[in-house]
Design an enzyme around this catalytic site. Structure first.
Site, mmCIF file in Angstrom:
data_model
loop_
_atom_site.group_PDB
_atom_site.id
_atom_site.type_symbol
_atom_site.label_atom_id
_atom_site.label_comp_id
_atom_site.label_asym_id
_atom_site.label_seq_id
_atom_site.Cartn_x
_atom_site.Cartn_y
_atom_site.Cartn_z
ATOM 1 N N SER A 130 45.339 42.334 40.400
ATOM 2 C CA SER A 130 45.622 43.532 41.190
ATOM 3 C C SER A 130 45.488 43.253 42.678
ATOM 4 O O SER A 130 44.696 42.415 43.095
ATOM 5 C CB SER A 130 44.656 44.655 40.812
ATOM 6 O OG SER A 130 44.878 45.759 41.661
ATOM 7 N N LYS A 185 42.500 46.218 33.292
ATOM 8 C CA LYS A 185 43.512 46.343 34.354
ATOM 9 C C LYS A 185 44.282 47.671 34.183
ATOM 10 O O LYS A 185 44.593 48.353 35.161
ATOM 11 C CB LYS A 185 44.470 45.146 34.317
ATOM 12 C CG LYS A 185 45.706 45.281 35.220
ATOM 13 C CD LYS A 185 45.322 45.382 36.681
ATOM 14 C CE LYS A 185 46.436 45.313 37.687
ATOM 15 N NZ LYS A 185 47.724 45.853 37.419
ATOM 16 N N HIS A 188 42.129 50.417 35.380
ATOM 17 C CA HIS A 188 42.170 50.339 36.848
ATOM 18 C C HIS A 188 43.396 51.093 37.372
ATOM 19 O O HIS A 188 43.305 51.901 38.294
ATOM 20 C CB HIS A 188 42.210 48.876 37.296
ATOM 21 C CG HIS A 188 42.690 48.666 38.692
ATOM 22 N ND1 HIS A 188 44.029 48.720 39.031
ATOM 23 C CD2 HIS A 188 42.025 48.451 39.855
ATOM 24 C CE1 HIS A 188 44.157 48.548 40.332
ATOM 25 N NE2 HIS A 188 42.958 48.371 40.856
ATOM 26 N N ASN A 189 44.552 50.838 36.775
ATOM 27 C CA ASN A 189 45.771 51.497 37.252
ATOM 28 C C ASN A 189 45.716 53.001 37.018
ATOM 29 O O ASN A 189 46.174 53.780 37.858
ATOM 30 C CB ASN A 189 47.001 50.917 36.550
ATOM 31 C CG ASN A 189 47.372 49.557 37.097
ATOM 32 O OD1 ASN A 189 46.521 48.837 37.602
ATOM 33 N ND2 ASN A 189 48.629 49.193 36.996
#
Ligand code: 2AM
Length: 484
Positions: A130, A185, A188-189
């Site tokens: 990221s 991930k 996270h998004n």
């Protein structure tokens, strides 16, 4: 013979190019390959000129040029291209070599691929990367998961290219088995969707209710960036407020209010429904983007629907502070919900996630980087078994302090007719979570009434189920009387 490469990379789009330039600048030699092979020479003779790159014009050449055990990283389009490259690499690699996917793959695919690649005697890593193009070049946040035996083989490279926090700790550590890295991930998004929507709701109130100028909003975000909300997204929002177009006018107001999305927020929301945890704020953030994209329909509706709203006149400075508190409190709820999702998914997938470590991986390099994540790390250091961030004393105290302003903003927004879906859904979760007696007793009564689904009683042991013949008709199966 010249030195072999420390690692190979497939996929010379901007992310791939930047990531290998980052690796090279940290002393690694990288062999590079791309499906359209002309890009290989273009890169080696262009941005990579005079640097330690080995251009390969076939996968065979790529593999031959990597030191054993070989590490081959793919940064290609998610989906079928990843499976295709895995299929082509397997016969070229030897036992103990590592295939790495650094793209935005959906975690169930990474779970499947880890098992498959391991069954062929190789090791697999699916890693979240990221920070966008700039992060890839200067230091991304990296979230690797997959075959645990592969981690020691890539640890040095990954940690040296990753972003570092102030004390030098890299924003990259082992996340867990198979799809854990890509799962983290994805969360996270999702959190990124939530953070962006929260800031947008604050802006909506400032612009349309308080009628603040862009210079005033610039100064407010600048101030907020020096306190609890200190983060990359607040920082870029400040800069966006300050940006003027060629006519000297705020560019922001010329941008169409129809948001795009690539699907990772949607995956996060779907995953929360599958695991069975309330991830209401991120869900609302995804729905808000969808509603915004229905621009033509909203324009028609705006002509027809006249809301019955109040004209309120809050004291400006005080209300700006209340918006700050609403944003901060809602953000705490969003991260609390995201962490509950990770905990439940970890149980389901047998991942042993290090929650403080995850906060540290997000602390720098990525889009949601913020001072706040340092506090989350502290909370899990203090209590690794923490059930919900809201219960941590630091966050609990902050929520107590912010509550009054938060409630005020949600109620004012409702009265003036400005939508604040993430502020209000966060408050509804907060109130639901802290309520000892919810009205779900009525839900259970209704379910038993029409479907004989049974209920438990407050005056009996848990696990003992009761059914009532509510109508006096139909015996034990009340559902027979239910007509839709
Ligand atoms: P290309 O340069 O040959 O298009 C990002 O798009 C990266 O993924 C690029 O390196 C691109 O290669 C690669 N890519 C996209 N679709 C692909 C496919 N179907 N097969 C292989 N590589 C692909």
């Amino acid at each position: 013979m010249t030195k072999k490469a420390d690692i190979g990379l497939i996929g010379l789009a901007v992310m791939g190019e930047n990531l290998v330039l980052n690796m090279e600048s940290h002393g690694y030699t990288v062999a590079v390959y791309n499906r359209s092979v002309e890009k290989v020479d273009k890169f080696v003779n262009g941005r990579g000129k005079g640097k330690n790159f080995i251009g390969a014009h076939s996968l065979e050449e790529l593999v031959q040029n990597i030191e054993r055990p070989r590490k081959v990283m793919m940064l290609v389009k998610a989906g079928q291209p990843v499976d295709d490259f895995i299929e082509k690499l397997i016969p070229l690699l030897d036992e103990g070599d590592v295939i790495i996917d650094g793209g935005n793959s959906h975690f169930p695919d990474t779970i499947r691929r880890t098992k498959y690649v391991e069954s062929k005697g190789l090791l697999y890593i699916g890693t979240g990367v990221s920070g966008g193009e700039e992060g890839a070049l200067k230091g991304p946040s990296m979230m690797p998961g997959g075959s645990p035996k592969a981690w020691p083989l890539v640890k040095d490279i990954f940690q040296s290219i990753a972003a570092k926090v102030d004390d030098g700790t890299p924003c990259c550590d082992w996340v867990g088995e198979d799809g854990a890295g890509h799962f983290v991930k994805m969360v996270h998004n999702g959190i990124e969707y939530g953070d962006m929507q929260l800031i947008s709701e604050a802006y909506h109130l400032m612009r349309d209710y308080l009628k603040l100028s862009h210079d005033e909003m610039h100064d407010i975000f600048d101030l907020w960036n020096q306190g609890d909300l200190d983060s990359y997204l607040i920082e870029i929002t400040r800069d966006i407020m300050g940006y003027r177009d060629e006519n000297g006018e705020p560019l922001l107001e010329k941008i169409l209010d129809a948001a795009g999305q690539k699907g990772t927020g949607k995956w996060t929301a779907i995953s929360s429904l599958e695991v069975g945890v309330p991830l209401t704020l991120i869900g609302e953030a995804v729905y808000s983007r969808i509603l915004s994209s229905q621009k033509e329909e909203r324009l028609r509706a705006a002509q027809i629907i006249k809301a019955k709203v109040s004209q309120l006149d809050e004291e400006k400075e005080e209300f700006v502070n209340a918006i700050h508190d609403a944003l901060f409190a809602s953000k705490i709820v969003s991260y609390a919900q995201g962490y509950v999702l990770m905990r439940e998914a970890a149980k389901e997938n047998n991942w042993n996630l290090n929650y403080g470590g995850i906060a540290l991986m997000w602390r720098g390099g990525c889009i949601i980087r913020s001072a706040f994540l340092g506090k989350i790390k502290d909370a899990f250091d203090h209590n690794p078994e923490l059930e919900n961030l809201i219960l941590d004393s630091y966050f609990h105290d902050k929520l107590q302090a912010a509550q009054e302003g938060w409630r005020k903003v949600v109620s004012v927004a409702a009265r003036i007719g400005i939508p604040v879906p993430t502020f209000s859904s966060a408050l509804a979760y907060f109130d639901g979570y802290r309520t000892a007696n919810l009205p779900a007793n009525l839900l259970q009564a209704q379910r038993d009434y029409f479907g004989a689904h049974t209920y438990e009683r407050v005056d009996k042991d848990r696990g003992e189920f009761f059914h009532t013949n509510w109508t006096g008709r139909g015996g034990d199966t009340a559902s027979s009387t239910y007509q839709v």
